[in-house]
Design a protein around this motif. Structure first.
Motif, short mmCIF file in Angstrom:
data_model
loop_
_atom_site.label_atom_id
_atom_site.label_comp_id
_atom_site.label_asym_id
_atom_site.label_seq_id
_atom_site.Cartn_x
_atom_site.Cartn_y
_atom_site.Cartn_z
N THR A 121 0.83 -1.20 0.00
CA THR A 121 0.00 0.00 0.00
C THR A 121 0.87 1.25 0.00
O THR A 121 1.80 1.37 0.79
CB THR A 121 -0.92 0.03 1.24
OG1 THR A 121 -1.85 -1.05 1.16
CG2 THR A 121 -1.70 1.34 1.31
N LEU A 122 0.54 2.17 -0.90
CA LEU A 122 1.08 3.52 -0.83
C LEU A 122 0.06 4.35 -0.07
O LEU A 122 -1.07 4.52 -0.51
CB LEU A 122 1.29 4.10 -2.24
CG LEU A 122 2.39 3.46 -3.08
CD1 LEU A 122 2.53 4.19 -4.42
CD2 LEU A 122 3.73 3.48 -2.35
N ASP A 123 0.46 4.84 1.08
CA ASP A 123 -0.47 5.52 1.99
C ASP A 123 -0.40 7.03 1.82
O ASP A 123 0.56 7.57 1.27
CB ASP A 123 -0.12 5.14 3.43
CG ASP A 123 -1.36 5.03 4.31
OD1 ASP A 123 -2.13 6.02 4.36
OD2 ASP A 123 -1.56 3.98 4.93
N TRP A 124 -1.43 7.70 2.32
CA TRP A 124 -1.55 9.14 2.15
C TRP A 124 -0.90 9.94 3.28
O TRP A 124 -0.88 11.17 3.23
CB TRP A 124 -3.03 9.54 2.08
CG TRP A 124 -3.71 9.10 0.84
CD1 TRP A 124 -4.50 7.99 0.68
CD2 TRP A 124 -3.68 9.73 -0.45
NE1 TRP A 124 -4.96 7.89 -0.62
CE2 TRP A 124 -4.47 8.96 -1.33
CE3 TRP A 124 -3.06 10.88 -0.94
CZ2 TRP A 124 -4.66 9.29 -2.66
CZ3 TRP A 124 -3.24 11.22 -2.27
CH2 TRP A 124 -4.03 10.43 -3.11
N GLY A 174 4.93 9.01 2.17
CA GLY A 174 3.54 9.15 1.77
C GLY A 174 3.40 9.41 0.27
O GLY A 174 4.34 9.86 -0.40
N ILE A 175 2.22 9.14 -0.26
CA ILE A 175 1.97 9.26 -1.70
C ILE A 175 2.37 10.62 -2.25
O ILE A 175 3.00 10.73 -3.30
CB ILE A 175 0.48 8.99 -2.00
CG1 ILE A 175 0.12 7.54 -1.71
CG2 ILE A 175 0.13 9.34 -3.45
CD1 ILE A 175 -1.37 7.26 -1.73
N LEU A 176 2.00 11.69 -1.54
CA LEU A 176 2.23 13.03 -2.07
C LEU A 176 3.68 13.47 -1.96
O LEU A 176 4.07 14.47 -2.59
CB LEU A 176 1.32 14.02 -1.33
CG LEU A 176 -0.19 13.78 -1.49
CD1 LEU A 176 -0.99 14.76 -0.65
CD2 LEU A 176 -0.61 13.88 -2.96
N ASN A 177 4.49 12.76 -1.18
CA ASN A 177 5.89 13.15 -0.98
C ASN A 177 6.88 12.13 -1.52
O ASN A 177 8.09 12.37 -1.50
CB ASN A 177 6.17 13.34 0.52
CG ASN A 177 5.30 14.41 1.14
OD1 ASN A 177 5.18 15.50 0.60
ND2 ASN A 177 4.67 14.10 2.26
N ARG A 236 -1.71 -0.87 -3.86
CA ARG A 236 -2.97 -0.26 -3.43
C ARG A 236 -2.68 1.19 -3.04
O ARG A 236 -1.87 1.46 -2.16
CB ARG A 236 -3.55 -1.01 -2.23
CG ARG A 236 -4.75 -0.34 -1.58
CD ARG A 236 -5.24 -1.17 -0.40
NE ARG A 236 -6.33 -0.52 0.29
CZ ARG A 236 -6.23 0.05 1.50
NH1 ARG A 236 -5.07 0.04 2.14
NH2 ARG A 236 -7.27 0.61 2.08
N VAL A 237 -3.32 2.10 -3.73
CA VAL A 237 -3.21 3.52 -3.40
C VAL A 237 -4.36 3.83 -2.46
O VAL A 237 -5.53 3.87 -2.87
CB VAL A 237 -3.29 4.40 -4.67
CG1 VAL A 237 -3.18 5.87 -4.30
CG2 VAL A 237 -2.20 4.01 -5.65
N GLY A 238 -4.05 4.02 -1.19
CA GLY A 238 -5.13 4.22 -0.23
C GLY A 238 -4.60 4.32 1.18
O GLY A 238 -3.50 4.81 1.41
N GLY A 239 -5.40 3.83 2.12
CA GLY A 239 -4.99 3.89 3.52
C GLY A 239 -5.89 4.78 4.34
O GLY A 239 -6.96 5.22 3.90
#
Length: 281
Positions: free
Chosen positions: A49-52, A69-72, A93-96
């Protein structure tokens, strides 16, 4: 099936016991005929999982997320890309936890693009955040380069309200307009999504938020219809997964009754065998 399985196990135990009992005195040949498979695991069962979480996410006097985190995330990191390629393929999985607070800056519904900020009254202590389409472009280029299979977790709380501050229950229908805009943008760019998942850990008693099974089932039906509309070709149509939370037998049963057959392509549930990451001396 369970009854037959227990019988087979019992018979097998008897055979093994008999073999052990006579194994010292004579040679025994045993033939096992397999006619029916009980379960099948496909080649891409391993998932990451790539988490936010933003870099200022801290627990237990530690702030371990850094730039993960996804944005960084550094999408040019060769160690990361080579690790994903090695699984050939790896499901990402893009989520969390924060996915139900993410808006997508796409189409008419995504005019504002807020940044995650610490907020005491927010879910998990954070405000709403945003996925800019430039970041979405970069992520999809990364997924394409590494051959990852993408499961995208959608915000399932859009359109709902929380009537009682002392209860984690959210009520009302899911508003899928922002999800539609994201899907339309994704399709226009030719990005491949293997599956969409609605919400994160909203089933049963939930974690920071929960949705009743019948209502959630109704929303998953709406998501399925949206996916079928925007992806009419069966060969390229993403799967619909749900509910991405902890198993609760009664809730899962009511949820599947609400959706009916042919809606949910895969049931997903979370298990934290190692706990929540706490360390006690």
């Amino acid at each position: 099936m369970c009854g037959k399985m227990k019988l087979r196990v019992a018979v097998f135990c008897v055979v093994v016991s008999w073999i052990l009992a006579v194994g010292l005195s004579e040679e025994v040949k045993v033939r096992v005929e397999s006619k029916t498979s009980i379960a099948k695991t496909d080649d891409n069962f391993i998932c990451a999982t790539l988490d936010w979480w933003p870099s200022n996410k801290c627990d237990y006097n530690q702030c371990p997320w850094g730039k993960a985190g996804i944005l960084n995330l550094d999408l040019k990191n060769k160690i990361l890309s080579n690790a994903i390629k090695a699984f050939d393929p790896l499901r990402i999985r893009v989520g969390g936890s924060l996915q139900d607070q993410v808006v997508y800056k796409a189409g008419r519904s995504g005019k504002k693009c807020p940044r995650f900020k610490k907020r005491k009254e927010g879910l998990f202590g954070f405000s709403l955040g945003c996925l800019p389409m430039k970041k979405w472009d970069n992520l999809n280029h990364f997924f394409n380069q590494t051959g990852a299979l993408v499961t995208f977790g959608l915000n399932a709380l859009v359109g709902r309200t929380k009537p009682n501050d002392d209860d984690s229950l959210w009520v009302g229908d899911w508003d899928g307009r922002n999800a539609r805009d994201l899907m339309e943008y994704t399709i226009s760019k030719g990005y491949k999504i293997d599956s969409y998942e609605l919400g994160n850990e909203l089933c049963g008693s939930g974690v920071s938020a929960r949705v009743e099974a019948a209502q959630y089932g109704k929303d998953v039906v709406a998501l399925k219809e949206l996916v079928k509309e925007l992806y009419p070709e069966a060969a390229t149509q993403p799967k619909v997964l749900a509910p991405a939370g902890f198993y609760d037998e009664e809730w899962f049963r009511d949820f599947l009754r609400a959706t009916g057959p042919g809606v949910v392509d895969g049931l997903t549930h979370h298990i934290y065998n190692l706990g929540a990451g706490m360390y006690f001396k």
